[in-house]
Structures are given as structure tokens and as C-alpha cells.
Design an enzyme around this catalytic site. Structure first.
Site, PDB file in Angstrom:
ATOM      1  N   GLU A  45       0.872  -1.163   0.000  1.00  0.00           N
ATOM      2  CA  GLU A  45       0.000   0.000   0.000  1.00  0.00           C
ATOM      3  C   GLU A  45       0.919   1.224   0.000  1.00  0.00           C
ATOM      4  OE1 GLU A  45      -2.725   0.036   3.282  1.00  0.00           O
ATOM      5  OE2 GLU A  45      -3.541   1.992   2.672  1.00  0.00           O
TER       6      GLU A  45
ATOM      7  N   ARG B 260       4.997 -12.808   9.892  1.00  0.00           N
ATOM      8  CA  ARG B 260       5.677 -11.562   9.583  1.00  0.00           C
ATOM      9  C   ARG B 260       6.994 -11.487  10.334  1.00  0.00           C
ATOM     10  NH1 ARG B 260       2.563  -7.210   9.762  1.00  0.00           N
ATOM     11  NH2 ARG B 260       4.170  -5.786  10.476  1.00  0.00           N
TER      12      ARG B 260
ATOM     13  N   LYS C 117       4.264   0.840   9.441  1.00  0.00           N
ATOM     14  CA  LYS C 117       4.402   2.078   8.685  1.00  0.00           C
ATOM     15  C   LYS C 117       3.799   3.258   9.435  1.00  0.00           C
ATOM     16  CE  LYS C 117       3.001   0.186   4.810  1.00  0.00           C
ATOM     17  NZ  LYS C 117       2.524   0.005   3.439  1.00  0.00           N
TER      18      LYS C 117
HETATM   19  P1  ATP Z   1       2.609  -2.171   8.029  1.00  0.00           P
HETATM   20  O1  ATP Z   1       2.109  -3.092   9.086  1.00  0.00           O
HETATM   21  O2  ATP Z   1       4.013  -1.761   8.219  1.00  0.00           O
HETATM   22  O3  ATP Z   1       1.723  -1.005   7.748  1.00  0.00           O
HETATM   23  P2  ATP Z   1       1.407  -3.454   5.846  1.00  0.00           P
HETATM   24  O4  ATP Z   1       1.170  -4.892   5.907  1.00  0.00           O
HETATM   25  O5  ATP Z   1       0.233  -2.622   6.059  1.00  0.00           O
HETATM   26  O6  ATP Z   1       2.628  -3.067   6.734  1.00  0.00           O
HETATM   27  P3  ATP Z   1       1.637  -3.365   3.043  1.00  0.00           P
HETATM   28  O7  ATP Z   1       2.101  -2.259   2.204  1.00  0.00           O
HETATM   29  O8  ATP Z   1       0.218  -3.755   2.983  1.00  0.00           O
HETATM   30  O9  ATP Z   1       2.053  -3.001   4.496  1.00  0.00           O
HETATM   31  O10 ATP Z   1       2.562  -4.624   2.836  1.00  0.00           O
HETATM   32  C1  ATP Z   1       2.920  -5.170   1.600  1.00  0.00           C
HETATM   33  C2  ATP Z   1       3.292  -6.600   1.798  1.00  0.00           C
HETATM   34  O11 ATP Z   1       4.356  -6.722   2.729  1.00  0.00           O
HETATM   35  C3  ATP Z   1       2.122  -7.382   2.358  1.00  0.00           C
HETATM   36  O12 ATP Z   1       1.987  -8.571   1.613  1.00  0.00           O
HETATM   37  C4  ATP Z   1       2.514  -7.659   3.775  1.00  0.00           C
HETATM   38  O13 ATP Z   1       1.998  -8.879   4.193  1.00  0.00           O
HETATM   39  C5  ATP Z   1       4.023  -7.667   3.715  1.00  0.00           C
HETATM   40  N1  ATP Z   1       4.588  -7.269   5.012  1.00  0.00           N
HETATM   41  C6  ATP Z   1       4.344  -6.130   5.697  1.00  0.00           C
HETATM   42  N2  ATP Z   1       4.992  -6.127   6.882  1.00  0.00           N
HETATM   43  C7  ATP Z   1       5.678  -7.292   6.934  1.00  0.00           C
HETATM   44  C8  ATP Z   1       6.544  -7.904   7.911  1.00  0.00           C
HETATM   45  N3  ATP Z   1       6.843  -7.297   9.073  1.00  0.00           N
HETATM   46  N4  ATP Z   1       7.061  -9.116   7.627  1.00  0.00           N
HETATM   47  C9  ATP Z   1       6.782  -9.726   6.469  1.00  0.00           C
HETATM   48  N5  ATP Z   1       5.988  -9.216   5.515  1.00  0.00           N
HETATM   49  C10 ATP Z   1       5.425  -8.026   5.743  1.00  0.00           C
HETATM   50 MG    MG Z   2      -1.412  -3.908   4.519  1.00  0.00          MG
END
Ligand code: ATP
Ligand code: MG
Length: 559
Positions: A36, A262, A272
Site C-alpha cells: 500500500e 511476519r 508504517k
Molecule cells: P505495516 O504493518 O508496516 O503497515 P502493511 O502490511 O500494512 O505493513 P503493506 O504495504 O500492505 O504493508 O505490505 C505489503 C506486503 O508486505 C504485504 O503482503 C505484507 O503482508 C508484507 N509485510 C508487511 N509487513 C511485513 C513484515 N513485518 N514481515 C513480512 N511481511 C510483511
Molecule cells: Mg497492509
């Protein structure tokens, strides 16, 4: 590119993919990385990138980059650009053009109408608060919205009014008609579309209704022909919904969702939202501050793409949550740079040494190897002069036991050259050491003398050098789990000493032309990188990537 073509990581997702290829279920693996664009990528995303792009790479498949852009108010072009740059920098490339979930808004809208027409979705006018009440809880079933059984025609007309901008935000939503008594709350008539009168960075003002993440994700996967839709464990409960949507629309194919744990790192936050707070409230100097666990921060700190890929491989891919020690990350960069980085000398906190018996006009070129174990990296010449700088902490008026450095009347070797003896110490009125007066033994270069030499210290000529600024970094948080205590905020455990700036450092002359992002091992100090962006009044800035040894692990053992 990867070091392990022959012994590729054999984690559970790799096994699934291999089995699907072997059985003929798929002839080609297509994965996607779906960020995102609401912030910069962090080390957790690196894990997901290495996994998704890595699986495709290892099996001759493809990985798409798809921006999951259904929340326009939090998203921006700056984030899109940074994400693309980070993925490339890590060493990966996506298949074809960049995709955006917003590319599919027309199709998603058509599928929403399809659901209404089939009696599987309805427009609801409950307020947010009422909707929460009706939803029930983990222990209580929900109850149906009074709008649930309104005629199909009415929902179609209402949805058209939503689309036409006749409703304000919160006055109407489109919901799936699934099961208000489901034990899985995600299945209790979830929202499909909501009204948002807001400009979108890709679609402009075309839409005033936007689909939810859940209604977008699986369908986007289906449109792109994704074979394995890999996400983190918190989406496990969404999988039934992911499948329900695909089963109830005319989907071109039915990708499968798989979850993995994760990445969590100690002494680090990887959310984020929280990273954005650190930036917005100026606790750090931007998303790429070298203390940030963002990919751009790690890059600026001096991490290499190879070290981050190695880290992601080392930690593996599983379905059980855990916390990885940040020392593992540091191990990976040290391991990479130990063989790859040239050695150099830099005095970070200088004190002047006058070698009283060294000729004033002589500049002696001292030849030093660029790497102690790798002759192919060549040699360099470093000028030795009558006045030099040494590290302030390399001198002690009263030497502790087993002191390996300089002290009154004691001998110490200058790296790569002569032994000097400290004859005299000059202090200012406040008692600060301002100068050491030493004599050198002209016969001691490359020879072990009769007398006792304490150790070897690094040095830089006081007249032939490169003035620079050196920035040393420590962990950004003082607690292993900055978010672990509900009584306090992660902001309360920011390490006030996470950055130390040394503006009067001096490096050897060979560093005069070092380009941004060149990495060195400064003798006895650690690994450093020329900052990508900053110059301090014309002087180079060096960021310390990591120290030579894991001093933290030792300290923690002591405590
Ligand atoms: P955040 O929790 O930091 O806001 P998010 O999951 O909302 O992260 P996205 O931009 O949706 O951020 O993430 C893109 C991809 O990265 C998704 O498939 C998500 O599952 C993966 N991802 C995000 N954080 C992690 C993590 N700590 N470990 C592994 N994969 C991750
Ligand atoms: Mg997300």
C-alpha cells in the site's frame, strides 16, 4: 545472482510451489508484491519481497508489483516512487508494467453490481456506530441489518446513487450478504464499497466510492492470474472471505492465499504508521534516516542489497511468529563487508601528536594493504608527517591494566609503520589534553623491537588528510520490545543517544575521491559508508554501518 541456486531454501511455500509445478496444477508460478503506497518500505517488507520475487525467480516464474491503492487519502506518489526504487535496489524486477489495484476499479464495480443482481449484496444505511452494534462480538452473533432484505432493484438504484455522488461519506455502504452469525467476524456482511469524496493519485476524481481492501485484493489477484497469493498471518481470518468473493463473482481464475509469519525485530518498530509518526514528529531526520528500519534508511546506513537478501534467507519462512534478534541483521552486513570493504584509517575524535624527532619537511609515503587477507585488493600509500592525529580515546594518562594503547613513557606502534614513545603531554587550562609530544624509533618499521610495545593504533597525518564528519549510530530504542508495554508509548523509549556526530574527524587522503555509497572498514572503528546525500560544508559525511564486533551481545550478557 543468489548464492544458492543449488541448495535453494526449502521452506513450506517453496514446497507448495514445487508440488504445484510437479503435479501440473500450474505450469508457471505467478506471485505478486502488493504494497500500500502509504509509507516507505521497511525490513519486514524486504522479507516479503525476497519471498515473492525469490519464489518466482527460483522457479522461472514471474512476480508482479501491484500497488494496493484503495485508501487514497493516505497514499502518495512519493511513496510509490520510493517503493519502486527500493525493490530495484534490493535486486529485483517486476514482470511487465507496474500494476495498480485502481486499474481494476471498473471491473470491481461491475462485480459489485453482479453480486447485487444475484441477491448477494445490498446497500446499507446504518451509521458506523449502529453497524458496530449489529456486528456482534467474538462471543455473540451479529444481527442482520434492517436493509439486508431490501429488493435487489432498490439496492441497484441506491448503489448507482452512491456512485453518482448523492451520498455523503457514511450515509451509505454496499455490503456483502454472507452470514451475520458466522464465528468469523469478517464474514458478517462485510463492507464492499464506501463513499469517499476524495481525489485519487491514479484515478483522479473519477470515483467517489472506493472498494475495501478485502473486496479488491483477491479479485486483483484473479485478474492478474496470480497462482500463489502470499500474505502475512493476520490475514488468515480473511481467507474465507477472499474465497467467498472469488466463488461468488465471475472470476477468471481462483488464486489461493497462503500465509506466513511476519518479521519482527527486537529494538525495532516495523509498522508504517509508527514509522510515519517518527518522521512526522521529527524524532528522526526523514524516512531514510540511517537509524530507521526502512529499506532506504538501511541503505543510507550502508547496508548492501546482498546483506539484506542474505538476512531474509537466514531467518527463513515459517508459520510461527517470533522475534528475530537485530544482531542477526548486523551479522549479515559485517559478514558481507569483511571481505568486500577496503580498509582505511580515519580518526574520529582527534588529538594532535607531534613526533619531535621527525623532520618537519618530510612526507613519508607508507604503503598499506587495502585488505589484510586479500592481496588482489592492492595497496595504497598514506603520508606520514611530523604532526599526526590519533584517537583521543587511544591515550590514557594512567594506563589501566593490559592497556593496549598509548600512555606516558610507553611505546605504541602506528599502524603500518614506526613505534613511537609518548614523552610529554600538554593540557589546556581546563585540563583538556591538547597535544602529545612523542619520539619515534626510525629502526622500528616492520621490526619487532627489544622493548615492549603496547599495541597498534591508527593515525592520520595532521597536514595531509581529508576533513570529514562521522556519524555513529546506536539503536533507536532502548527496549527490546518498544511496543511491548501498554502503559507507555514507543516514543518514550527512544534512545536519546542514537546519533553521535563527530564534525572534526579526519580521514586518510586516499578517501578524498570516495564516491557516495562507497564502503570502508575504518581500522579499529567499524564499517562506514560515504553518505548518499549529505556534505557538511564541503566535507564528506561517513555513516557508521556497524561496529567491528557485536559489542551489544557482550554487554547484555554482563547485565
Ligand atoms: P505495516 O504493518 O508496516 O503497515 P502493511 O502490511 O500494512 O505493513 P503493506 O504495504 O500492505 O504493508 O505490505 C505489503 C506486503 O508486505 C504485504 O503482503 C505484507 O503482508 C508484507 N509485510 C508487511 N509487513 C511485513 C513484515 N513485518 N514481515 C513480512 N511481511 C510483511
Ligand atoms: Mg497492509
Amino acid at each position: 545472482m543468489s548464492s544458492n541456486e543449488s541448495n535453494a531454501p526449502n521452506h513450506f511455500l517453496r514446497q507448495i510451489v514445487d508440488a504445484d509445478l510437479a503435479s501440473g496444477k500450474h505450469t508457471k508460478i505467478i506471485t505478486r508484491f502488493p504494497p500500500e503506497p502509504n509509507g516507505y518500505l521497511h525490513i519486514g517488507h524486504a522479507k516479503s519481497i525476497c519471498l515473492n520475487f525469490g519464489l518466482a525467480q527460483a522457479t522461472g516464474g514471474e512476480c508482479n508489483l501491484r500497488f494496493d491503492d484503495t485508501n487514497p487519502e493516505k497514499e502518495s506518489q512519493e511513496y510509490i516512487d520510493s517503493i519502486k526504487e527500493d525493490i530495484h535496489w534490493l535486486g529485483f524486477g517486476w514482470a511487465g508494467e507496474v500494476h495498480y489495484a485502481s486499474d481494476y476499479f471498473d471491473q470491481l464495480h461491475a462485480w459489485a453490481i453482479e453480486l447485487i443482481e444475484n441477491g448477494k449484496a445490498f446497500v446499507c444505511h446504518l451509521t458506523n456506530e449502529q453497524m458496530r452494534e449489529y456486528r456482534g462480538s467474538l462471543t455473540e452473533p451479529g444481527k442482520p441489518s434492517p436493509y439486508r432484505d431490501r429488493p435487489i432493484e432498490e439496492s441497484l438504484a441506491e448503489f448507482a446513487r452512491m456512485r453518482a455522488g448523492e451520498y455523503k461519506e457514511g450515509e451509505a455502504v454496499l455490503r456483502a450478504k454472507i452470514d451475520m452469525a458466522s464465528p468469523n467476524i469478517n464474514m458478517r456482511d462485510p463492507i464492499i464499497y464506501r463513499v469517499r469524496h476524495i481525489h485519487h493519485h491514479q484515478t483522479g476524481d473519477k470515483w467517489c466510492i472506493y472498494p475495501t481492501y478485502d473486496f479488491t485484493h483477491g479479485q486483483s489477484d484473479a485478474i492478474e492470474g496470480i497462482t500463489h497469493s502470499i500474505c502475512t498471518l493476520e490475514f488468515e481470518d480473511h481467507r474465507p472471505l477472499y474465497e467467498w468473493y472469488l466463488n461468488n463473482i465471475s472470476a477468471p481464475c481462483k488464486p489461493r492465499q497462503y500465509e506466513f509469519a511476519r518479521l519482527n525485530l527486537n529494538y525495532t518498530v516495523t509498522s508504517k504508521r509508527k514509522l510515519k509518526q517518527l518522521v512526522d514528529e521529527k524524532h528522526v531526520d526523514g524516512w531514510d534516516d540511517p537509524r530507521m528500519p526502512t529499506i532506504s534508511g538501511l541503505r543510507r546506513r550502508g547496508y548492501t542489497p546482498a546483506s539484506l537478501r542474505e538476512f531474509c534467507e537466514r531467518i527463513g519462512v515459517t508459520r510461527s511468529d517470533g522475534v528475530v534478534d537485530v544482531g542477526t541483521l548486523e551479522f549479515c552486513i559485517r559478514d558481507d563487508l569483511d571481505s568486500a570493504a577496503k580498509r582505511a584509517m580515519c580518526v574520529i575524535d582527534p588529538v594532535k601528536v607531534v613526533i619531535t624527532n621527525f623532520d618537519e619537511n618530510t612526507v613519508e609515503q607508507i604503503e598499506l594493504p587495502n585488505h589484510p587477507k586479500d592481496e588482489t585488493m592492492g595497496v595504497r600509500s598514506v603520508p606520514l608527517t611530523r604532526e599526526i592525529f590519533i584517537e583521543r580515546e587511544d591515550f590514557a594518562m594512567e594506563a589501566p591494566r593490559k592497556w593496549k594503547r598509548m600512555a606516558p613513557e610507553q611505546y605504541v606502534r602506528l599502524r603500518g609503520t614506526y613505534v613511537i614513545k609518548c614523552d610529554e603531554q600538554i593540557f589546556d587550562e581546563q585540563g583538556n589534553l591538547v597535544e602529545l609530544r612523542c619520539s619515534y624509533d626510525p629502526d622500528s618499521a616492520g621490526i619487532k623491537p627489544e622493548y615492549k610495545v603496547n599495541g597498534v593504533i591508527h593515525w592520520v597525518s595532521a597536514t595531509h588528510n581529508v576533513p570529514c564528519e562521522v556519524r555513529l549510530y546506536d539503536r533507536l530504542f532502548t527496549e527490546p520490545d518498544p511496543e511491548g508495554d501498554k502503559e507507555r508509548s514507543f516514543l518514550d523509549v527512544i534512545n536519546p543517544e542514537s546519533l553521535s556526530v563527530f564534525s572534526n574527524a579526519v580521514a586518510e587522503v586516499t578517501l578524498a575521491d570516495a564516491e557516495p555509497e562507497t564502503r570502508f572498514q575504518f581500522e579499529r572503528q567499524g564499517y562506514f559508508v560515504v553518505d548518499r546525500f549529505d556534505q557538511k560544508e564541503g566535507r564528506k559525511v561517513f555513516n557508521r554501518t556497524v561496529g567491528l564486533r557485536d559489542s551489544w551481545a557482550k554487554e547484555q550478557q554482563k547485565n
